[in-house]
Design a protein around this motif. Structure first.
Motif, PDB file in Angstrom:
ATOM      1  N   LEU A  38      16.680   3.346   9.140  1.00 50.00           N
ATOM      2  CA  LEU A  38      15.864   2.604   8.190  1.00 50.00           C
ATOM      3  C   LEU A  38      14.651   1.958   8.854  1.00 50.00           C
ATOM      4  N   PRO A  39      13.470   2.126   8.268  1.00 46.11           N
ATOM      5  CA  PRO A  39      12.329   1.335   8.731  1.00 46.11           C
ATOM      6  C   PRO A  39      12.495  -0.107   8.264  1.00 46.11           C
ATOM      7  N   ASP A  40      11.833  -1.034   8.898  1.00 41.47           N
ATOM      8  CA  ASP A  40      11.847  -2.378   8.340  1.00 41.47           C
ATOM      9  C   ASP A  40      10.811  -2.457   7.217  1.00 41.47           C
ATOM     10  N   ARG A  41      10.811  -3.557   6.486  1.00 41.07           N
ATOM     11  CA  ARG A  41       9.965  -3.658   5.293  1.00 41.07           C
ATOM     12  C   ARG A  41       8.486  -3.531   5.646  1.00 41.07           C
ATOM     13  N   ALA A  42       8.083  -4.174   6.731  1.00 40.39           N
ATOM     14  CA  ALA A  42       6.668  -4.132   7.105  1.00 40.39           C
ATOM     15  C   ALA A  42       6.238  -2.708   7.437  1.00 40.39           C
ATOM     16  N   ALA A  43       7.101  -1.969   8.119  1.00 37.53           N
ATOM     17  CA  ALA A  43       6.756  -0.595   8.474  1.00 37.53           C
ATOM     18  C   ALA A  43       6.655   0.279   7.234  1.00 37.53           C
ATOM     19  N   ARG A 101       5.940  -0.737   4.220  1.00 31.27           N
ATOM     20  CA  ARG A 101       4.721  -1.152   3.516  1.00 31.27           C
ATOM     21  C   ARG A 101       3.496  -0.517   4.142  1.00 31.27           C
ATOM     22  N   ASP A 102       3.455  -0.463   5.456  1.00 29.83           N
ATOM     23  CA  ASP A 102       2.308   0.161   6.118  1.00 29.83           C
ATOM     24  C   ASP A 102       2.222   1.650   5.771  1.00 29.83           C
ATOM     25  N   LEU A 103       3.377   2.325   5.748  1.00 27.31           N
ATOM     26  CA  LEU A 103       3.382   3.738   5.385  1.00 27.31           C
ATOM     27  C   LEU A 103       2.863   3.948   3.971  1.00 27.31           C
ATOM     28  N   PHE A 117       6.865  -2.190  -5.487  1.00 28.94           N
ATOM     29  CA  PHE A 117       7.705  -3.000  -4.615  1.00 28.94           C
ATOM     30  C   PHE A 117       7.584  -4.505  -4.834  1.00 28.94           C
ATOM     31  N   GLU A 118       6.569  -4.972  -5.555  1.00 25.04           N
ATOM     32  CA  GLU A 118       6.351  -6.412  -5.580  1.00 25.04           C
ATOM     33  C   GLU A 118       6.388  -7.057  -6.954  1.00 25.04           C
ATOM     34  N   GLN A 119       6.052  -6.354  -8.004  1.00 27.73           N
ATOM     35  CA  GLN A 119       6.021  -6.984  -9.333  1.00 27.73           C
ATOM     36  C   GLN A 119       6.927  -6.214 -10.279  1.00 27.73           C
ATOM     37  N   PRO A 149      14.717   1.127   0.353  1.00 31.80           N
ATOM     38  CA  PRO A 149      14.910   1.997   1.521  1.00 31.80           C
ATOM     39  C   PRO A 149      14.314   1.410   2.795  1.00 31.80           C
ATOM     40  N   TYR A 150      14.602   0.143   3.048  1.00 28.62           N
ATOM     41  CA  TYR A 150      14.233  -0.466   4.329  1.00 28.62           C
ATOM     42  C   TYR A 150      15.348  -1.422   4.739  1.00 28.62           C
ATOM     43  N   GLY A 151      15.431  -1.700   6.038  1.00 30.70           N
ATOM     44  CA  GLY A 151      16.506  -2.557   6.520  1.00 30.70           C
ATOM     45  C   GLY A 151      16.722  -2.333   7.994  1.00 30.70           C
ATOM     46  N   THR A 152      17.999  -2.232   8.404  1.00 30.68           N
ATOM     47  CA  THR A 152      18.326  -2.049   9.813  1.00 30.68           C
ATOM     48  C   THR A 152      19.317  -0.904   9.970  1.00 30.68           C
TER      49      THR A 152
END
Length: 509
Positions: free
Chosen positions: A143-148, A150-152, A166-168, A458-461
């Protein structure tokens, strides 16, 4: 006592994927399935003579081509000729929105009076295609982290696309992007399949559901499995067995003991209690079921929220709008699924009342694949009804009420009443219905939740398959990135053993 590297509890499609990968790597694998067949909800059945229906799961989008290739699955998945049709009655005139093919722009124009809404549609789904292309490749990796992530997504599709998904709340996105009530509804339904929520809920449950419905294989294309869903799990069972996995049916697991290093699994088979040892246990069952097998109090389960109907027809019905039934039913037929309809049905069901006009999605498998019927003229029709939480069925007769309302709703748009098109056997119409309580009873899915719980981002650890016991891993729909017929949970559980170092190098922002 027999011993295995991995014992997999439950024989659904994810369990079979995990078993195939592990066995191909040389691990000894035992799969234990309570029912007399493997496949879980991804199976074919013959409720009527001469037909092999995809009884529960019925379309394939999330199954990655990489899994098909890795395992050598011999599958044919066909794209449908039409994406969707939405019948409507406006100002006393029967009309509709046909999406797919060269007539899409004209259909938008006829319904909305201009080309503006179609341009918005094209722009929005172009952005979603870029989101899919960014997210899909991450689904079979740590899993990518959330910031990664978001960048993708923002690099591929822009800041608006990230915010929309993802936000609203999805309701806010729909009202921001589209103006027509029916168009908003067509988009919204991808956020509500098997998910009982308001589109405006700040928890964003609808957004997570929407995301999984548009990212499959980087295209979001929902395809028909030739031969029915049983052909998919039949292939998974074949490759798992050929790799050396032991698939044992009529084997009900009754207990798991695990200390983080070793484990024992006890099951009943042929009136005999058997205990086997394992280095790892993979859970292909819902979290509440795993709790019970571990001897723990079961955690609360989220409600299932769907009514499934399967029909066998002698012929397809004609529509009042004049659209060809071969077009209307080839893709997703949106029944009473405008934006307003969907929110009204949610409010009614949340208050404990069956929706007055229950929303649902229908499609005709046999317009894409005739191999599932013996008759040269028969057709199948599948309906997946929304906003039917399991609690509604505490009241006896609720299933009959909803079936009747769905048939009435469909008939509002038909020249030929659907009852006149139903095939019969010994005078009985060929129609079966399954609600969440049926799924719980037949498939041991608590509350009939087809995702085993709320879908996750689909983000986490790590791989998103871990439990609090190091040698007990999840491999089914409850995994992070689980849900739908994907095999992703099974793949990632297997990779957590086969590629443990990969998680340390996961994508981070």
């Amino acid at each position: 006592m027999d011993a295995y590297d991995v014992v997999v509890v439950g024989g659904g499609h994810n369990a079979l994927v995990a078993a195939a990968y592990l066995a191909r790597s040389g691990r000894s694998v035992l799969v234990l399935e309570r029912l007399g067949h493997v496949g879980g909800a991804a199976v074919s059945a013959s409720p009527f003579p001469g037909v092999r229906l995809s009884r529960y799961s019925y379309l394939v989008s999330l199954l990655p081509d990489q899994i098909v290739s890795d395992l050598g699955l011999r599958l044919t998945l066909r794209s449908r000729s039409v994406s969707s049709y939405t019948p409507l009655e406006r100002d006393g005139v029967h009309t509709g929105l046909l999406v797919g093919g060269s007539g899409t722009a004209a259909s938008f124009r006829a319904l909305t009076g201009s080309d503006s809404e179609y341009v918005r549609w094209q722009d929005f789904y172009a952005a979603m295609a870029l989101v899919a292309q960014a997210v899909a490749p991450t689904m079979l990796e740590p899993l990518p982290d959330r910031a990664a992530l978001r960048d993708l997504v923002t690099s591929a599709a822009g800041q608006d696309a990230w915010r929309w998904v993802f936000e609203q709340p999805l309701a806010q996105t729909l009202e921001e992007v589209f103006t027509d009530d029916a168009v908003r509804g067509v988009v919204a339904t991808d956020g509500l399949i098997g998910t009982h929520t308001s589109l405006a809920d700040p928890d964003l449950a609808a957004n997570r559901c929407f995301l999984y419905h548009v990212i499959g294989n980087g295209t979001g294309d929902w395809r028909v499995p030739v031969g029915g869903m049983g052909a998919v799990t039949g292939e998974l069972a074949r490759v798992a067995r050929e790799a050396g996995a032991d698939l044992r049916t009529n084997a009900e697991v009754v207990g798991i003991a695990a200390d983080g290093t070793t484990a024992e699994v006890t099951y009943h088979h042929s009136d005999t209690e058997v205990t086997v040892a394992a280095h790892h246990v993979f859970s292909g069952v819902a979290p509440a079921v795993l709790d019970r097998l571990l001897g723990r109090p079961a955690r609360p389960s989220a409600p299932g929220a769907q009514l499934k109907m399967n029909l066998l027809l002698d012929r397809l019905p004609r529509l009042r709008s004049g659209v060809r039934p071969e077009d209307a039913f080839a893709g997703t037929f949106h029944l009473d699924e405008t934006y307003t309809d969907l929110e009204t049905a949610y409010r009614e069901s949340a208050e404990g009342r069956p929706p007055t006009r229950p929303p649902g999605e229908m499609y005709c498998h046999t317009l894409t694949d005739r191999s599932i019927v013996d008759s040269p003229t028969a057709h199948t029709l599948t309906l997946f009804g929304l906003h039917a939480p399991d609690t509604l069925f505490d009241t006896p007769g609720t299933q009959d009420v909803l079936v009747s309302r769905y048939l009435e709703g469909l008939n509002r748009y038909l020249l030929d009443p659907i009852e006149s098109c139903l095939a019969t056997v010994d005078g009985a119409p060929c129609l079966e219905a399954r609600d969440p309580r049926d799924l719980e009873a037949e498939l041991a899915m608590p509350r009939g939740n087809i995702f085993h719980g709320p879908l996750t981002w689909p983000y986490g650890t790590a791989w998103g398959v871990e439990t609090d016991i190091p040698n007990v891993l999840r491999c089914a729909s409850s995994t992070q990135r689980g849900g739908g017929v994907s095999g992703i949970g099974g793949h990632n559980a297997a990779m957590s053993l086969l590629r443990p170092a990969a998680a340390d190098g996961r994508l981070a922002g």
